[in-house]
Design a protein around this motif. Structure first.
Motif, mmCIF file in Angstrom:
data_model
loop_
_atom_site.group_PDB
_atom_site.id
_atom_site.type_symbol
_atom_site.label_atom_id
_atom_site.label_comp_id
_atom_site.label_asym_id
_atom_site.label_seq_id
_atom_site.Cartn_x
_atom_site.Cartn_y
_atom_site.Cartn_z
ATOM 1 N N ARG A 34 0.822 -1.208 0.000
ATOM 2 C CA ARG A 34 0.000 0.000 0.000
ATOM 3 C C ARG A 34 0.860 1.265 0.000
ATOM 4 N N LYS A 35 1.982 1.224 0.694
ATOM 5 C CA LYS A 35 2.880 2.384 0.680
ATOM 6 C C LYS A 35 3.453 2.604 -0.712
ATOM 7 N N SER A 36 3.846 1.522 -1.382
ATOM 8 C CA SER A 36 4.418 1.667 -2.724
ATOM 9 C C SER A 36 3.385 2.203 -3.706
ATOM 10 N N LEU A 37 2.109 1.816 -3.537
ATOM 11 C CA LEU A 37 1.052 2.326 -4.409
ATOM 12 C C LEU A 37 0.824 3.813 -4.163
ATOM 13 N N THR A 38 0.834 4.215 -2.892
ATOM 14 C CA THR A 38 0.682 5.643 -2.565
ATOM 15 C C THR A 38 1.865 6.441 -3.092
ATOM 16 N N ASP A 39 3.067 5.912 -2.916
ATOM 17 C CA ASP A 39 4.265 6.599 -3.394
ATOM 18 C C ASP A 39 4.271 6.750 -4.909
ATOM 19 N N SER A 40 3.631 5.808 -5.618
ATOM 20 C CA SER A 40 3.616 5.874 -7.078
ATOM 21 C C SER A 40 2.508 6.794 -7.610
ATOM 22 N N GLY A 41 1.692 7.344 -6.686
ATOM 23 C CA GLY A 41 0.705 8.334 -7.111
ATOM 24 C C GLY A 41 -0.743 7.970 -6.907
ATOM 25 N N TRP A 42 -1.021 6.737 -6.475
ATOM 26 C CA TRP A 42 -2.400 6.313 -6.287
ATOM 27 C C TRP A 42 -3.029 6.998 -5.079
ATOM 28 N N ASN A 43 -4.292 7.420 -5.224
ATOM 29 C CA ASN A 43 -5.062 7.914 -4.091
ATOM 30 C C ASN A 43 -6.508 7.440 -4.244
ATOM 31 N N ASP A 44 -7.320 7.712 -3.227
ATOM 32 C CA ASP A 44 -8.699 7.203 -3.228
ATOM 33 C C ASP A 44 -9.506 7.746 -4.405
ATOM 34 N N ASN A 45 -9.266 9.004 -4.767
ATOM 35 C CA ASN A 45 -10.003 9.591 -5.885
ATOM 36 C C ASN A 45 -9.676 8.895 -7.198
ATOM 37 N N ASP A 46 -8.402 8.515 -7.363
ATOM 38 C CA ASP A 46 -8.010 7.792 -8.579
ATOM 39 C C ASP A 46 -8.726 6.452 -8.667
ATOM 40 N N VAL A 47 -8.781 5.759 -7.554
ATOM 41 C CA VAL A 47 -9.432 4.448 -7.538
ATOM 42 C C VAL A 47 -10.896 4.588 -7.950
ATOM 43 N N LYS A 48 -11.598 5.550 -7.375
ATOM 44 C CA LYS A 48 -13.002 5.769 -7.715
ATOM 45 C C LYS A 48 -13.159 6.179 -9.171
ATOM 46 N N ARG A 49 -12.293 7.066 -9.625
ATOM 47 C CA ARG A 49 -12.427 7.582 -10.994
ATOM 48 C C ARG A 49 -12.225 6.494 -12.026
ATOM 49 N N TYR A 50 -11.146 5.753 -11.893
ATOM 50 C CA TYR A 50 -10.811 4.789 -12.935
ATOM 51 C C TYR A 50 -11.697 3.549 -12.898
ATOM 52 N N THR A 51 -12.104 3.138 -11.707
ATOM 53 C CA THR A 51 -12.973 1.959 -11.668
ATOM 54 C C THR A 51 -14.368 2.292 -12.192
ATOM 55 N N SER A 52 -14.855 3.504 -11.923
ATOM 56 C CA SER A 52 -16.178 3.878 -12.446
ATOM 57 C C SER A 52 -16.119 4.097 -13.949
ATOM 58 N N ALA A 53 -14.941 4.440 -14.470
ATOM 59 C CA ALA A 53 -14.804 4.683 -15.916
ATOM 60 C C ALA A 53 -14.789 3.388 -16.717
ATOM 61 N N VAL A 54 -14.422 2.269 -16.079
ATOM 62 C CA VAL A 54 -14.451 0.972 -16.767
ATOM 63 C C VAL A 54 -15.903 0.514 -16.767
ATOM 64 N N HIS A 55 -16.577 0.710 -17.901
ATOM 65 C CA HIS A 55 -18.013 0.473 -17.951
ATOM 66 C C HIS A 55 -18.354 -1.008 -17.997
ATOM 67 N N ASP A 56 -17.557 -1.785 -18.717
ATOM 68 C CA ASP A 56 -17.885 -3.198 -18.881
ATOM 69 C C ASP A 56 -16.628 -3.978 -19.242
ATOM 70 N N VAL A 57 -16.514 -5.179 -18.684
ATOM 71 C CA VAL A 57 -15.423 -6.093 -19.019
ATOM 72 C C VAL A 57 -16.038 -7.445 -19.384
ATOM 73 N N THR A 58 -15.790 -7.898 -20.600
ATOM 74 C CA THR A 58 -16.330 -9.165 -21.084
ATOM 75 C C THR A 58 -15.184 -10.070 -21.510
ATOM 76 N N ALA A 59 -15.220 -11.314 -21.088
ATOM 77 C CA ALA A 59 -14.203 -12.294 -21.485
ATOM 78 C C ALA A 59 -14.852 -13.365 -22.343
ATOM 79 N N VAL A 60 -14.139 -13.787 -23.408
ATOM 80 C CA VAL A 60 -14.683 -14.728 -24.386
ATOM 81 C C VAL A 60 -13.762 -15.939 -24.515
ATOM 82 N N GLU A 61 -14.356 -17.127 -24.449
ATOM 83 C CA GLU A 61 -13.637 -18.384 -24.660
ATOM 84 C C GLU A 61 -14.174 -19.029 -25.935
#
Length: 251
Positions: A116-143
């Motif tokens: 968690r410290k390395s993620l914070t040091d690399s620039g991650w914060n709570d707002n980034d997590v919310k922003r990027y996860t909400s921006a991923v609208h759909d993930v579909t996997a195909v076999e």
């Protein structure tokens, strides 16, 4: 798909195989995946303001589908690239969820703190997590499988929890052999392919995966862009290595 000879049969396939040299791809199943890549707009519409990105053979964490589709705005992908926010592993993506303790993450407390410290040091914060996860609208996997739908189902079940939708792709003439109730029970979708195009035979139940898996899907997409195994789908332009990379970086 496993255990057969390789061939240059579709966009990005050579680059994908270079990253997975010990595993072969059956030529006919490769052709199925290529057909889906070429006719993706038959069955998959990203919606206004979004794009569909195609990633070949991602390692989700449990299972490796033949193809993953990520619906997201190209501006979000460009932002993620420009900020160089990356996650080194699925464990790191999960560590971004601060509500989970070390035991729930399956790692030691010391490693959890360090991660968690390395993620914070690399620039991650709570707002980034919310922003990027909400921006991923759909993930579909195909076999994709030519005939063995039970094996395809087993593989789809393995990676289902990592995506919003898990789908099997098979030739149209094989659909009558499939027990649809089995797919419905596990909430797995089915697409069919023939000379006229790609169509839905059974749409999957969409179960929105957790945000760690969405961050991981975005990370895998960026890795695919770097390796030439991912690109933004366009029905009107020839898919080439330059398109796969430049369409993301210049969007």
């Amino acid at each position: 798909m496993t255990n057969a000879s390789t061939n240059d049969t579709g966009p990005g396939w050579q680059q994908s195989m270079k990253s997975r040299p010990t595993v072969g791809v059956p030529i006919h199943e490769t052709a199925l995946v290529r057909a889906l890549e070429g006719r993706l707009s038959d069955v998959y519409r990203p919606g206004p303001g979004r794009s569909t990105y195609v990633l070949l053979e991602p390692e989700l964490g449990q299972g490796r589908p033949d193809l993953m589709l990520v619906t997201i705005s190209s501006s979000t992908v460009a932002s993620f690239l420009s900020r160089n926010l990356r996650v080194p592993s699925l464990a790191a993506a999960r560590a971004l969820d601060k509500t989970l303790d070390a035991a729930q993450l399956g790692i030691s407390e010391g490693y959890a703190r360090s991660l968690r410290k390395s993620l914070t040091d690399s620039g991650w914060n709570d707002n980034d997590v919310k922003r990027y996860t909400s921006a991923v609208h759909d993930v579909t996997a195909v076999e994709a499988k030519m005939s063995d739908w039970t094996r395809a189902l087993r593989q789809a079940i393995r990676f289902k929890s990592f995506v919003d939708q898990a789908v099997i792709l098979m030739p149209s003439e094989r659909v009558s052999k499939i027990k649809m109730e089995n797919l419905e029970h596990y909430q797995i979708g089915l697409m069919s392919s023939d000379s006229t195009g790609i169509r839905w035979e059974l749409k999957p139940t969409e179960m929105r995966t957790d945000y760690a898996n969405r961050i991981w899907a975005l990370e895998l997409l960026l890795r695919g862009i770097d390796r030439g195994t991912a690109y933004r789908f366009s029905p009107t332009r020839k898919i080439s290595k330059a398109l796969r990379i430049d369409s993301v970086r210049l969007a």
